[in-house]
Write a protein that holds these residues in place. Structure first.
Motif, PDB file in Angstrom:
ATOM      1  N   UNK A 167     145.833  61.215  -0.774  1.00 58.23           N
ATOM      2  CA  UNK A 167     145.845  61.890  -2.067  1.00 58.23           C
ATOM      3  C   UNK A 167     146.010  63.402  -1.914  1.00 58.23           C
ATOM      4  N   UNK A 168     146.166  64.065  -3.062  1.00 57.53           N
ATOM      5  CA  UNK A 168     146.296  65.514  -3.047  1.00 57.53           C
ATOM      6  C   UNK A 168     147.607  65.996  -2.474  1.00 57.53           C
ATOM      7  N   UNK A 169     148.628  65.169  -2.571  1.00 58.18           N
ATOM      8  CA  UNK A 169     149.937  65.498  -2.001  1.00 58.18           C
ATOM      9  C   UNK A 169     150.973  65.724  -3.103  1.00 58.18           C
ATOM     10  N   UNK A 170     151.981  66.524  -2.761  1.00 60.02           N
ATOM     11  CA  UNK A 170     153.078  66.797  -3.687  1.00 60.02           C
ATOM     12  C   UNK A 170     154.395  66.721  -2.924  1.00 60.02           C
ATOM     13  N   UNK A 171     155.433  66.305  -3.634  1.00 55.32           N
ATOM     14  CA  UNK A 171     156.788  66.276  -3.075  1.00 55.32           C
ATOM     15  C   UNK A 171     157.725  66.941  -4.077  1.00 55.32           C
ATOM     16  N   UNK A 172     158.929  67.234  -3.630  1.00 57.83           N
ATOM     17  CA  UNK A 172     159.923  67.855  -4.501  1.00 57.83           C
ATOM     18  C   UNK A 172     160.645  66.772  -5.294  1.00 57.83           C
ATOM     19  N   UNK A 173     160.753  66.986  -6.577  1.00 54.52           N
ATOM     20  CA  UNK A 173     161.404  66.050  -7.477  1.00 54.52           C
ATOM     21  C   UNK A 173     162.920  66.248  -7.386  1.00 54.52           C
ATOM     22  N   UNK A 174     163.622  65.239  -6.863  1.00 50.94           N
ATOM     23  CA  UNK A 174     165.069  65.366  -6.660  1.00 50.94           C
ATOM     24  C   UNK A 174     165.838  65.461  -7.978  1.00 50.94           C
ATOM     25  N   UNK A 175     165.358  64.786  -8.998  1.00 53.50           N
ATOM     26  CA  UNK A 175     166.045  64.838 -10.289  1.00 53.50           C
ATOM     27  C   UNK A 175     166.017  66.257 -10.856  1.00 53.50           C
ATOM     28  N   UNK A 176     164.864  66.916 -10.782  1.00 53.77           N
ATOM     29  CA  UNK A 176     164.765  68.297 -11.256  1.00 53.77           C
ATOM     30  C   UNK A 176     165.555  69.238 -10.356  1.00 53.77           C
ATOM     31  N   UNK A 177     165.613  68.925  -9.082  1.00 53.78           N
ATOM     32  CA  UNK A 177     166.396  69.743  -8.151  1.00 53.78           C
ATOM     33  C   UNK A 177     167.869  69.721  -8.528  1.00 53.78           C
ATOM     34  N   UNK A 178     168.388  68.544  -8.840  1.00 53.21           N
ATOM     35  CA  UNK A 178     169.807  68.412  -9.216  1.00 53.21           C
ATOM     36  C   UNK A 178     170.103  69.077 -10.559  1.00 53.21           C
ATOM     37  N   UNK A 179     169.071  69.263 -11.377  1.00 54.49           N
ATOM     38  CA  UNK A 179     169.267  69.859 -12.700  1.00 54.49           C
ATOM     39  C   UNK A 179     169.159  71.381 -12.701  1.00 54.49           C
TER      40      UNK A 179
END
Length: 252
Positions: free
Chosen positions: A192-204
Protein backbone atom coordinates in the motif's frame (compact mmCIF):
# COMPACT_ATOMS: atom_id res chain seq x y z
CA UNK A 1 13.51 9.42 8.00
CA UNK A 2 14.76 7.91 4.77
CA UNK A 3 17.87 10.09 4.81
CA UNK A 4 19.31 8.25 7.81
CA UNK A 5 18.25 4.76 6.77
CA UNK A 6 21.21 2.38 7.48
CA UNK A 7 22.93 4.90 9.78
CA UNK A 8 23.21 3.66 13.38
CA UNK A 9 25.40 6.43 14.82
CA UNK A 10 25.42 9.36 12.37
CA UNK A 11 27.67 12.20 13.51
CA UNK A 12 28.98 15.32 11.73
CA UNK A 13 32.38 14.83 10.10
CA UNK A 14 34.92 16.64 12.28
CA UNK A 15 38.53 17.35 11.26
CA UNK A 16 39.70 17.13 14.87
CA UNK A 17 37.69 14.17 16.17
CA UNK A 18 38.18 12.19 12.94
CA UNK A 19 41.72 13.28 12.04
CA UNK A 20 43.10 9.71 12.28
CA UNK A 21 40.04 7.92 10.89
CA UNK A 22 40.58 5.49 8.04
CA UNK A 23 38.14 3.78 5.70
CA UNK A 24 38.77 0.11 4.96
CA UNK A 25 36.95 -1.56 2.09
CA UNK A 26 34.22 -3.93 3.28
CA UNK A 27 33.13 -6.53 0.75
CA UNK A 28 29.49 -6.76 1.75
CA UNK A 29 26.35 -4.64 1.93
CA UNK A 30 24.83 -6.17 5.05
CA UNK A 31 23.77 -2.72 6.19
CA UNK A 32 21.14 -2.70 3.41
CA UNK A 33 19.83 -6.23 4.00
CA UNK A 34 16.74 -4.99 5.85
CA UNK A 35 15.78 -2.27 3.36
CA UNK A 36 12.83 -3.45 1.27
CA UNK A 37 12.88 -0.09 -0.56
CA UNK A 38 15.18 2.92 -0.93
CA UNK A 39 14.73 6.36 -2.52
CA UNK A 40 15.76 6.70 -6.15
CA UNK A 41 16.68 9.77 -8.22
CA UNK A 42 15.38 10.33 -11.72
CA UNK A 43 18.74 9.89 -13.46
CA UNK A 44 18.81 6.34 -12.07
CA UNK A 45 15.49 5.30 -13.55
CA UNK A 46 16.98 3.96 -16.79
CA UNK A 47 19.57 1.57 -15.28
CA UNK A 48 17.27 0.65 -12.38
CA UNK A 49 14.32 -0.17 -14.67
CA UNK A 50 16.14 -3.27 -15.95
CA UNK A 51 16.28 -4.86 -12.52
CA UNK A 52 13.48 -3.83 -10.12
CA UNK A 53 10.20 -1.91 -9.94
CA UNK A 54 10.32 1.88 -9.66
CA UNK A 55 7.30 3.20 -7.79
CA UNK A 56 6.29 6.39 -6.02
CA UNK A 57 5.66 5.99 -2.29
CA UNK A 58 4.26 8.22 0.43
CA UNK A 59 1.30 8.89 2.67
CA UNK A 60 -0.16 11.14 -0.03
CA UNK A 61 0.57 12.34 -3.55
CA UNK A 62 2.01 15.54 -2.07
CA UNK A 63 4.55 13.52 -0.07
CA UNK A 64 5.25 10.81 -2.64
CA UNK A 65 8.73 10.29 -4.01
CA UNK A 66 10.35 7.69 -6.29
CA UNK A 67 11.73 4.55 -4.74
CA UNK A 68 13.28 1.27 -5.77
CA UNK A 69 11.27 -1.72 -4.57
CA UNK A 70 13.88 -4.21 -3.34
CA UNK A 71 11.66 -6.65 -1.44
CA UNK A 72 8.06 -7.70 -0.84
CA UNK A 73 8.23 -8.35 2.90
CA UNK A 74 8.82 -5.67 5.51
CA UNK A 75 12.48 -5.43 6.47
CA UNK A 76 13.79 -7.73 3.73
CA UNK A 77 15.97 -6.82 0.76
CA UNK A 78 15.70 -9.67 -1.74
CA UNK A 79 18.81 -8.47 -3.58
CA UNK A 80 21.14 -9.02 -0.61
CA UNK A 81 21.92 -12.68 0.06
CA UNK A 82 22.88 -14.47 3.26
CA UNK A 83 26.52 -13.72 2.49
CA UNK A 84 25.81 -9.99 2.58
CA UNK A 85 26.55 -9.46 -1.11
CA UNK A 86 24.28 -7.59 -3.49
CA UNK A 87 23.09 -9.82 -6.33
CA UNK A 88 25.71 -9.70 -9.08
CA UNK A 89 24.83 -7.67 -12.17
CA UNK A 90 21.93 -5.86 -10.46
CA UNK A 91 21.98 -2.07 -10.22
CA UNK A 92 22.84 -0.64 -6.77
CA UNK A 93 21.02 2.66 -6.10
CA UNK A 94 23.15 5.71 -5.31
CA UNK A 95 21.29 6.00 -1.99
CA UNK A 96 23.02 2.76 -1.00
CA UNK A 97 26.38 3.50 -2.62
CA UNK A 98 26.89 6.77 -0.73
CA UNK A 99 26.97 4.96 2.64
CA UNK A 100 28.67 5.40 5.16
CA UNK A 101 28.56 9.12 4.34
CA UNK A 102 25.50 11.35 3.98
CA UNK A 103 24.71 15.02 3.50
CA UNK A 104 22.31 16.37 6.10
CA UNK A 105 20.68 19.77 6.33
CA UNK A 106 22.05 22.06 9.01
CA UNK A 107 19.60 23.47 11.56
CA UNK A 108 18.02 26.78 10.59
CA UNK A 109 20.18 29.74 11.57
CA UNK A 110 23.45 27.78 11.49
CA UNK A 111 26.31 29.50 9.66
CA UNK A 112 27.98 28.02 6.63
CA UNK A 113 26.66 25.78 3.87
CA UNK A 114 23.09 24.46 3.95
CA UNK A 115 24.37 20.89 4.21
CA UNK A 116 27.08 19.22 6.24
CA UNK A 117 28.74 15.83 5.84
CA UNK A 118 27.81 13.13 8.34
CA UNK A 119 29.29 9.65 8.68
CA UNK A 120 28.13 6.53 10.46
CA UNK A 121 30.61 5.84 13.26
CA UNK A 122 29.10 2.34 13.58
CA UNK A 123 30.26 1.36 10.07
CA UNK A 124 32.57 -1.66 10.30
CA UNK A 125 34.98 -0.21 7.74
CA UNK A 126 35.99 2.73 9.95
CA UNK A 127 39.10 2.36 12.13
CA UNK A 128 42.37 4.14 12.93
CA UNK A 129 44.82 1.53 11.59
CA UNK A 130 43.76 0.10 8.21
CA UNK A 131 42.49 1.55 4.95
CA UNK A 132 42.55 4.97 3.35
CA UNK A 133 42.86 8.06 5.51
CA UNK A 134 40.02 10.61 5.43
CA UNK A 135 42.40 13.45 6.21
CA UNK A 136 46.01 14.06 5.28
CA UNK A 137 48.62 14.78 7.96
CA UNK A 138 48.15 18.53 7.39
CA UNK A 139 44.41 18.24 8.00
CA UNK A 140 43.33 18.63 4.37
CA UNK A 141 40.89 16.23 2.73
CA UNK A 142 42.49 13.00 1.53
CA UNK A 143 41.41 11.51 -1.84
CA UNK A 144 39.00 9.02 -0.18
CA UNK A 145 37.08 11.83 1.47
CA UNK A 146 37.25 14.10 -1.58
CA UNK A 147 35.71 11.38 -3.75
CA UNK A 148 32.99 10.67 -1.17
CA UNK A 149 32.08 14.36 -0.81
CA UNK A 150 31.98 14.83 -4.59
CA UNK A 151 29.62 11.86 -4.87
CA UNK A 152 27.39 13.31 -2.15
CA UNK A 153 27.28 16.64 -4.00
CA UNK A 154 26.30 14.98 -7.27
CA UNK A 155 23.66 12.93 -5.47
CA UNK A 156 22.18 16.06 -3.90
CA UNK A 157 22.00 17.73 -7.33
CA UNK A 158 20.10 14.70 -8.64
CA UNK A 159 17.76 14.86 -5.64
CA UNK A 160 16.94 18.49 -6.46
CA UNK A 161 16.29 17.57 -10.08
CA UNK A 162 14.02 14.74 -8.96
CA UNK A 163 12.06 17.12 -6.74
CA UNK A 164 11.45 19.31 -9.81
CA UNK A 165 10.22 16.20 -11.64
CA UNK A 166 7.83 15.30 -8.81
CA UNK A 167 6.48 18.85 -8.88
CA UNK A 168 5.68 18.47 -12.57
CA UNK A 169 3.91 15.14 -12.02
CA UNK A 170 1.73 16.74 -9.34
CA UNK A 171 1.13 19.88 -11.39
CA UNK A 172 -0.30 17.82 -14.24
CA UNK A 173 -2.08 15.30 -11.99
CA UNK A 174 -0.20 12.35 -13.46
CA UNK A 175 0.03 10.21 -10.32
CA UNK A 176 -2.63 7.74 -9.23
CA UNK A 177 -2.78 5.40 -6.21
CA UNK A 178 -1.92 1.75 -6.81
CA UNK A 179 -2.17 -1.16 -4.42
CA UNK A 180 -0.12 -4.14 -5.51
CA UNK A 181 -1.56 -7.50 -4.45
CA UNK A 182 0.33 -10.76 -4.82
CA UNK A 183 -1.35 -14.10 -4.16
CA UNK A 184 0.93 -16.69 -2.56
CA UNK A 185 -0.41 -20.06 -1.43
CA UNK A 186 -3.83 -18.62 -0.79
CA UNK A 187 -2.46 -15.65 1.11
CA UNK A 188 -2.31 -12.12 -0.26
CA UNK A 189 0.60 -9.70 0.06
CA UNK A 190 -0.66 -6.13 -0.20
CA UNK A 191 1.72 -3.25 -0.92
CA UNK A 192 0.00 0.00 0.00
CA UNK A 193 0.88 3.68 -0.12
CA UNK A 194 2.11 3.42 -3.69
CA UNK A 195 1.52 5.58 -6.75
CA UNK A 196 2.14 5.10 -10.46
CA UNK A 197 1.91 7.38 -13.48
CA UNK A 198 -1.42 7.31 -15.27
CA UNK A 199 -0.70 6.58 -18.95
CA UNK A 200 -4.05 7.91 -20.13
CA UNK A 201 -3.39 11.32 -18.54
CA UNK A 202 0.16 11.22 -19.88
CA UNK A 203 -1.10 10.80 -23.45
CA UNK A 204 -3.53 13.69 -22.92
CA UNK A 205 -0.80 16.22 -22.07
CA UNK A 206 -0.83 19.35 -24.21
CA UNK A 207 1.92 19.77 -26.79
CA UNK A 208 3.80 22.45 -24.83
CA UNK A 209 4.03 20.30 -21.70
CA UNK A 210 4.95 17.21 -23.68
CA UNK A 211 7.77 19.15 -25.37
CA UNK A 212 9.01 20.36 -21.99
CA UNK A 213 9.01 16.82 -20.61
CA UNK A 214 10.89 15.62 -23.69
CA UNK A 215 13.41 18.46 -23.61
CA UNK A 216 14.14 18.11 -19.89
CA UNK A 217 14.44 14.31 -19.96
CA UNK A 218 11.33 13.76 -17.84
CA UNK A 219 9.62 11.73 -20.56
CA UNK A 220 12.44 9.19 -20.49
CA UNK A 221 12.16 8.91 -16.73
CA UNK A 222 8.41 8.36 -16.99
CA UNK A 223 8.68 5.53 -19.49
CA UNK A 224 11.52 3.91 -17.52
CA UNK A 225 9.17 3.86 -14.52
CA UNK A 226 6.34 2.34 -16.57
CA UNK A 227 8.61 -0.32 -18.10
CA UNK A 228 10.01 -1.20 -14.66
CA UNK A 229 6.59 -2.24 -13.31
CA UNK A 230 6.97 -5.57 -15.10
CA UNK A 231 9.76 -6.36 -12.60
CA UNK A 232 7.19 -6.90 -9.85
CA UNK A 233 6.84 -10.45 -11.15
CA UNK A 234 10.61 -10.87 -10.93
CA UNK A 235 10.51 -9.74 -7.31
CA UNK A 236 7.76 -12.27 -6.61
CA UNK A 237 9.96 -14.99 -8.15
CA UNK A 238 12.85 -13.94 -5.91
CA UNK A 239 10.57 -14.13 -2.89
CA UNK A 240 9.46 -17.64 -3.91
CA UNK A 241 13.11 -18.70 -4.13
CA UNK A 242 13.89 -17.13 -0.74
CA UNK A 243 10.92 -18.88 0.90
CA UNK A 244 11.90 -22.24 -0.59
CA UNK A 245 15.41 -21.74 0.80
CA UNK A 246 13.99 -20.90 4.22
CA UNK A 247 11.81 -24.01 4.17
CA UNK A 248 14.73 -26.22 3.18
CA UNK A 249 16.90 -24.72 5.94
CA UNK A 250 14.18 -25.22 8.54
CA UNK A 251 13.87 -28.92 7.62
CA UNK A 252 17.61 -29.60 7.65
Amino acid sequence: MAEVLFYERPVPLNRTAHRDLRLKAVNNIRFAAAAHSVPLTGVEFAPAARDFPILFAGNSIEEAGPMALLGLRQGENLLVGDNGFWEQGIYIPAFVRRYPFVLAEKPAGTEGDDFTVFLDEAYEGFNNEEGERLFNEDGTDAPALTNAVNFLGEFQDHVARTQWFMGKLREHDLLEPRTITLQKEGKGINLNGLFVINEEKLRALDEKTAQEFLREGALGWIYAHLVSLANIDRMAARLDAREQQETATAKS
